[in-house]
Enzyme design. Structure first.
Site, short mmCIF file in Angstrom:
data_model
loop_
_atom_site.label_atom_id
_atom_site.label_comp_id
_atom_site.label_asym_id
_atom_site.label_seq_id
_atom_site.Cartn_x
_atom_site.Cartn_y
_atom_site.Cartn_z
N GLY A 137 61.99 -13.68 18.90
CA GLY A 137 60.74 -14.72 19.12
C GLY A 137 59.39 -14.38 18.64
N GLU A 162 59.56 -15.32 15.07
CA GLU A 162 59.36 -16.89 15.24
C GLU A 162 57.75 -17.10 15.45
OE1 GLU A 162 62.27 -17.23 18.00
OE2 GLU A 162 63.35 -18.63 16.73
N ALA A 175 61.97 -12.00 22.75
CA ALA A 175 61.87 -12.32 24.03
C ALA A 175 62.38 -11.18 24.76
CB ALA A 175 62.99 -13.54 24.28
N1 DAK Z 1 63.25 -7.21 25.68
C1 DAK Z 1 62.84 -6.21 26.62
N2 DAK Z 1 62.48 -5.16 26.52
C2 DAK Z 1 62.52 -4.70 25.27
C3 DAK Z 1 62.83 -5.50 24.01
C4 DAK Z 1 62.99 -6.80 24.19
N3 DAK Z 1 63.15 -7.58 23.41
N4 DAK Z 1 62.61 -4.55 23.01
C5 DAK Z 1 62.04 -3.32 23.63
N5 DAK Z 1 62.23 -3.38 24.59
C6 DAK Z 1 61.79 -2.27 25.50
C7 DAK Z 1 62.89 -1.33 25.45
O1 DAK Z 1 63.90 -1.70 26.45
C8 DAK Z 1 62.23 -0.03 25.84
O2 DAK Z 1 62.01 -0.10 27.46
P1 DAK Z 1 62.30 1.14 28.23
O3 DAK Z 1 63.88 1.44 28.17
O4 DAK Z 1 61.72 2.44 27.78
O5 DAK Z 1 62.13 0.87 29.61
C9 DAK Z 1 60.91 -0.02 25.40
O6 DAK Z 1 60.61 -1.46 25.01
C10 DAK Z 1 60.97 0.54 23.98
O7 DAK Z 1 62.11 0.08 23.22
P2 DAK Z 1 63.02 1.15 22.35
O8 DAK Z 1 63.10 2.58 23.12
O9 DAK Z 1 64.31 0.61 22.07
O10 DAK Z 1 62.06 1.27 21.01
P3 DAK Z 1 62.78 1.82 19.72
O11 DAK Z 1 61.58 2.03 18.71
O12 DAK Z 1 63.83 2.87 19.78
O13 DAK Z 1 63.26 0.48 18.90
C11 DAK Z 1 63.32 -1.97 18.42
C12 DAK Z 1 62.53 -0.60 18.66
C13 DAK Z 1 62.43 -3.12 18.56
C14 DAK Z 1 64.17 -1.71 17.29
C15 DAK Z 1 64.36 -1.91 19.55
O14 DAK Z 1 63.70 -1.96 21.16
C16 DAK Z 1 65.07 -3.36 19.60
O15 DAK Z 1 66.12 -3.70 19.07
N6 DAK Z 1 64.63 -4.25 20.69
C17 DAK Z 1 65.13 -5.74 20.80
C18 DAK Z 1 65.00 -6.57 19.58
C19 DAK Z 1 65.68 -7.98 19.80
O16 DAK Z 1 66.91 -7.68 20.01
N7 DAK Z 1 64.92 -8.94 19.57
C20 DAK Z 1 65.31 -10.30 19.89
C21 DAK Z 1 65.31 -10.58 21.45
S1 DAK Z 1 66.08 -12.26 21.56
C22 DAK Z 1 64.08 -19.36 23.71
C23 DAK Z 1 63.57 -19.31 22.62
C24 DAK Z 1 63.67 -18.00 21.82
C25 DAK Z 1 64.22 -16.90 22.43
C26 DAK Z 1 64.50 -17.03 23.83
C27 DAK Z 1 64.39 -18.20 24.48
N8 DAK Z 1 64.06 -20.56 24.45
C28 DAK Z 1 64.31 -21.67 23.59
C29 DAK Z 1 64.16 -20.59 25.81
C30 DAK Z 1 64.07 -15.91 21.59
C31 DAK Z 1 64.94 -14.75 21.84
C32 DAK Z 1 65.00 -13.51 21.19
O17 DAK Z 1 63.68 -13.15 20.90
#
Ligand code: DAK
Length: 257
Positions: free
Chosen positions: A108, A111, A65
């Site tokens: 997400g 998922e 997400a």
């Molecule tokens: N959201 C927003 N931006 C993201 C992002 C994310 N999940 N993942 C990456 N980006 C953005 C980074 O901020 C960066 O943007 P700038 O800073 O350049 O503007 C760009 O994409 C490149 O990312 P990185 O520089 O971090 O790239 P790396 O290769 O160094 O790292 C990475 C890649 C995938 C390991 C890292 O970006 C990372 O850890 N990302 C976050 C992964 C994460 O935590 N995902 C889970 C998110 S929570 C819901 C149900 C489900 C959900 C929500 C609501 N409802 C029932 C309503 C789900 C929740 C989730 O998924």
């Protein structure tokens, strides 16, 4: 079919939907989830399309997400609630959905891949539920689907540590169907889709429904569902044609009736 956040390409019976926010690693913003959901619903209604392939393109599947968008939202924000409704519709697509996963499939994104029916993973694919690092837990089925697919202990480790699985481990544990070089990932997914598209579609639909039923019901109820679907298919023209073609040693011509 014009959507801001997904690209839809139809080729006969196969539709490929590509998540299209590469600058944010296909982070699943409200807009992306909405577009994906609407596009898939439209394809589900499209008589020409038999199988849908979902991909994130050649770099990343989806990094979860959109954290930037979600960071300041409360639990009852319309954006969160509506997102949930659009997301639920993706789980209800009746046609087979094949995922082609290249790169990260996190949160997400993982998922979303798991809610597809078949997953082809690239060698560089990484799967994980890192929500715990953000102070939340998976919210689109991760705790349930991972547990069904991998068993309690493996699911628990992934959800509690937020660690990622590489493609080979994902295949070994049964999370994905197969692992291929990244440049062949979409092609392989489309090949599987084509194979399914050539089958009698009433049987395909019933088979998908019956397999999914097993996750939501006990064995007796699941067997009952299977039996009813089986009997129903006996009334189809495709069933007569399939069996007759076998007896006459010719290729069956299915009509979806
Ligand atoms: N959201 C927003 N931006 C993201 C992002 C994310 N999940 N993942 C990456 N980006 C953005 C980074 O901020 C960066 O943007 P700038 O800073 O350049 O503007 C760009 O994409 C490149 O990312 P990185 O520089 O971090 O790239 P790396 O290769 O160094 O790292 C990475 C890649 C995938 C390991 C890292 O970006 C990372 O850890 N990302 C976050 C992964 C994460 O935590 N995902 C889970 C998110 S929570 C819901 C149900 C489900 C959900 C929500 C609501 N409802 C029932 C309503 C789900 C929740 C989730 O998924």
């Amino acid at each position: 079919m014009n959507y801001e956040n997904v690209i839809v390409a139809k080729d006969g019976a196969i539709a490929v939907v590509t998540l299209n926010r590469p600058q944010a690693l296909n982070a699943l913003s409200y807009g992306l989830v909405k577009d994906l959901s609407l596009a898939m619903q439209e394809l589900d209604q499209d008589a020409e399309v038999r199988v849908i392939v979902v991909t994130g393109g050649d770099k990343v599947f989806a990094a979860g997400a959109d954290i930037k968008e979600m960071a300041d939202k409360g639990p009852f924000d319309p954006l969160i609630l509506e997102r949930l409704a659009y997301r639920d519709k993706i789980n209800k697509i009746s046609k087979p959905v094949v995922a082609a996963v290249i790169g990260f499939a996190l949160g997400g994104g993982c998922e979303l891949a798991m809610s597809c029916d078949i997953i082809v993973a690239a060698e560089n694919a990484r799967f994980g539920q890192p929500e715990v690092n953000l102070g939340i837990i998976p919210g689109s089925g991760g705790t349930q689907r991972l547990t069904h697919l991998l068993g309690k202990h493996r699911a628990m480790e992934l959800v509690l540590t937020g660690d990622m699985l590489n493609a080979n481990d994902a295949e070994r544990l049964g999370l994905v169907n197969r692992v291929v070089p990244a440049e062949l990932c979409l092609e392989e997914a489309v090949n599987i889709a084509r194979k399914i598209a050539a089958k009698p579609q009433l049987a395909v639909r019933a088979a998908k429904e019956a397999v999914l039923k097993s996750a939501n019901t006990g064995l007796d109820e699941g067997l009952e569902f299977e039996r009813k679907a089986f009997y129903l298919l006996f009334a189809s023209e495709d069933r007569s044609e399939g069996m007759q073609a076998f007896l006459e040693k010719r290729k069956a011509e299915f009509k979806g009736k």
